[in-house]
Design a protein around this motif. Structure first.
Motif, PDB file in Angstrom:
ATOM      1  N   SER A   1       1.115  -1.053  -0.353  1.00 12.99           N
ATOM      2  CA  SER A   1       0.033  -0.276  -0.304  1.00 12.99           C
ATOM      3  C   SER A   1       0.967   1.383   0.121  1.00 12.99           C
ATOM      4  O   SER A   1       0.055   2.175   0.098  1.00 12.99           O
ATOM      5  CB  SER A   1      -0.748   0.066   1.584  1.00 12.99           C
ATOM      6  N   ARG A   2       1.977   1.305  -0.333  1.00 12.10           N
ATOM      7  CA  ARG A   2       3.079   2.622   0.085  1.00 12.10           C
ATOM      8  C   ARG A   2       2.820   3.331   1.161  1.00 12.10           C
ATOM      9  O   ARG A   2       2.865   3.922   1.452  1.00 12.10           O
ATOM     10  CB  ARG A   2       2.716   2.544  -1.340  1.00 12.10           C
ATOM     11  N   GLY A   3       2.744   2.378   2.237  1.00 16.25           N
ATOM     12  CA  GLY A   3       3.296   2.307   3.262  1.00 16.25           C
ATOM     13  C   GLY A   3       1.151   3.824   3.837  1.00 16.25           C
ATOM     14  O   GLY A   3       1.275   3.799   5.021  1.00 16.25           O
ATOM     15  N   LEU A   4       0.059   3.589   3.229  1.00 15.77           N
ATOM     16  CA  LEU A   4      -0.728   4.048   3.585  1.00 15.77           C
ATOM     17  C   LEU A   4      -1.501   2.745   4.375  1.00 15.77           C
ATOM     18  O   LEU A   4      -2.332   3.350   5.037  1.00 15.77           O
ATOM     19  CB  LEU A   4      -1.165   3.959   1.682  1.00 15.77           C
ATOM     20  N   LEU A   5      -1.612   1.787   4.429  1.00 17.41           N
ATOM     21  CA  LEU A   5      -2.253   0.620   5.228  1.00 17.41           C
ATOM     22  C   LEU A   5      -1.563   0.515   6.294  1.00 17.41           C
ATOM     23  O   LEU A   5       0.019   0.169   6.282  1.00 17.41           O
ATOM     24  CB  LEU A   5      -2.720   0.187   4.757  1.00 17.41           C
ATOM     25  N   SER A   6      -2.438   0.015   7.028  1.00 11.83           N
ATOM     26  CA  SER A   6      -1.161  -0.311   8.400  1.00 11.83           C
ATOM     27  C   SER A   6      -1.514  -2.042   8.796  1.00 11.83           C
ATOM     28  O   SER A   6      -2.671  -2.257   8.148  1.00 11.83           O
ATOM     29  CB  SER A   6      -1.331   0.101   9.557  1.00 11.83           C
ATOM     30  N   ALA A   7      -0.860  -2.629   9.559  1.00 12.87           N
ATOM     31  CA  ALA A   7      -1.253  -3.699   9.595  1.00 12.87           C
ATOM     32  C   ALA A   7      -2.957  -3.784  10.955  1.00 12.87           C
ATOM     33  O   ALA A   7      -3.212  -5.400  11.036  1.00 12.87           O
ATOM     34  CB  ALA A   7       0.237  -4.964  10.239  1.00 12.87           C
ATOM     35  N   ALA A   8      -2.570  -3.458  11.774  1.00 20.02           N
ATOM     36  CA  ALA A   8      -4.038  -2.496  12.153  1.00 20.02           C
ATOM     37  C   ALA A   8      -5.081  -2.479  11.619  1.00 20.02           C
ATOM     38  O   ALA A   8      -6.358  -3.235  11.622  1.00 20.02           O
ATOM     39  CB  ALA A   8      -3.206  -1.916  13.277  1.00 20.02           C
ATOM     40  N   ASP A   9      -4.653  -1.891  10.367  1.00 23.21           N
ATOM     41  CA  ASP A   9      -6.032  -1.994   9.616  1.00 23.21           C
ATOM     42  C   ASP A   9      -6.457  -2.679   8.964  1.00 23.21           C
ATOM     43  O   ASP A   9      -7.520  -3.774   9.027  1.00 23.21           O
ATOM     44  CB  ASP A   9      -5.313  -0.915   8.025  1.00 23.21           C
TER      45      ASP A   9
END
Length: 284
Positions: free
Chosen positions: A172-180
Motif C-alpha cells: 500500500s506504499r505505507g498508506l495501510l497498516s497491519a492494524a488496519d
C-alpha cells in the motif's frame, strides 16, 4: 364534618396520591439508562455459532478459475464464491476481500485506496486496486459488501471462507497498516462465525501469532515451502495449514518437512481447470 364533605376530601386525596405515583414513575423512567435499540435491518452482527475447521492433513484441491470433479483422495476443495461447493467434501469459499477484482474499481467508488495524486494504489502483479481500510467507516462499508459474499457462501453450503489479500497493506506504499488489516479481518471473522463458517488466514505469516485475537481458524499458505516459512504458520495453527505451491522445488520442500502433517498441493499459477492446457495438480 358531613358525610358528603368527608367523601369529597377522600376522593381528592386519592387523586393526589395517584398523581404523585405517576410523577415518581415518570422520574424513574427518565433516569433509567436507555435501552439499546435494535440495529437497522441488514447491519446486525450474527451471534457466533460452532464452526468446524478443515480436516488437518486432508487432501486438497485449489480450484479458483473453475470448479471440476476432484481427484480421488481429495477431502478439501477451495472454490470461488461464485461457484458451487462439491457435495460430500469440505468446501472453502474464496473471496477477494482486501482488493478489487481486475477492472472492478468503479464498483467500489470511494472505497478504492488512492495516493496523494488521486491515483488508485495497485497490486501490480494481479492488476488489482487495493481497498481503503484506513477508517472505521470505510472498513464497515467494505465489510458490508464482502460479508454479503460470505452470506452467499453459507447459503450455498460451504463450510469455510478464505478472504484473500490479507497482506495488501504490505503493497500500500505505507498508506495501510497491519492494524488496519487486522481490524478489518475481525469484522469478517465475526460475521463468518455468525453464519456457521470457519475462516482462514491467507498468507501474512507475520500476523499468524494474532490468529486468536483475529478470530481465525486455519491458514492457507501460498509457497511457504518455496519460501521456507511453513513453520511460522504451524506455530500458530498447528496442523491446520493448507499449503499451496506453484513450483516443483516448493512442493518438494513442503512435502519433505510437512508431507505427513499438512494439506499440501501444487497447482499451476492460473489454477486452470483440469481440461485446459497448462493445468497442474500434484501432491506429496
Amino acid at each position: 364534618m358531613s358525610t358528603e364533605v368527608h367523601s369529597f376530601l377522600e376522593s381528592i386525596m386519592q387523586v393526589r396520591t395517584a398523581l404523585l405515583l405517576c410523577a415518581a414513575v415518570a422520574a424513574l423512567t427518565a433516569c433509567a439508562p436507555p435501552q439499546p435499540s435494535s440495529p437497522p435491518p441488514g447491519t446486525s452482527t450474527p451471534q457466533p455459532r460452532p464452526v468446524a475447521p478443515p480436516p488437518a492433513g486432508g487432501g486438497v484441491d485449489y480450484q479458483l478459475a473453475q470448479g471440476y470433479p476432484p481427484d480421488p483422495g481429495v477431502e478439501i476443495v477451495i472454490r470461488d464464491h461464485a461457484a458451487s461447493p462439491e457435495s460430500g467434501l469440505y468446501n472453502i469459499c474464496y473471496v477477494n476481500a482486501f482488493q478489487a477484482q481486475p477492472g472492478a474499481e468503479t464498483e467500489w467508488g470511494d472505497l478504492v485506496l488512492r495516493d496523494a495524486t488521486g491515483s488508485a494504489v495497485m497490486d501490480e502483479d494481479w492488476d488489482e486496486a487495493l481497498l481503503d481500510l484506513r477508517t472505521p467507516d470505510k472498513r464497515d462499508r467494505v465489510a458490508a459488501k464482502v460479508n454479503a459474499w460470505i452470506d452467499e457462501c453459507a447459503a450455498k453450503g460451504f463450510q469455510a471462507v478464505e478472504p484473500d489479500n490479507f497482506d495488501s497493506f504490505t503493497r500500500s506504499r505505507g498508506l495501510l497498516s497491519a492494524a488496519d488489516a487486522q481490524d478489518f479481518i475481525r469484522l469478517l471473522s465475526a460475521h463468518a462465525h455468525g453464519r456457521g463458517l470457519a475462516i482462514g488466514q491467507k498468507n501474512t505469516s507475520e500476523l499468524a501469532p494474532d490468529r486468536e485475537r483475529n478470530g481465525l481458524d486455519f491458514a492457507v499458505a501460498e509457497e511457504c515451502g518455496e519460501q521456507g516459512n511453513c513453520d511460522e504458520y504451524t506455530a500458530a495453527f498447528d496442523n491446520g495449514v493448507i499449503v499451496i505451491e506453484y513450483t516443483d522445488s516448493g512442493l518438494t520442500a513442503a512435502c519433505s518437512r510437512w508431507g505427513d502433517a499438512l494439506s499440501i498441493v501444487r497447482r499451476d499459477r492460473d489454477v486452470l481447470p483440469v481440461d485446459e492446457p497448462g493445468h497442474v495438480r500434484e501432491t506429496c
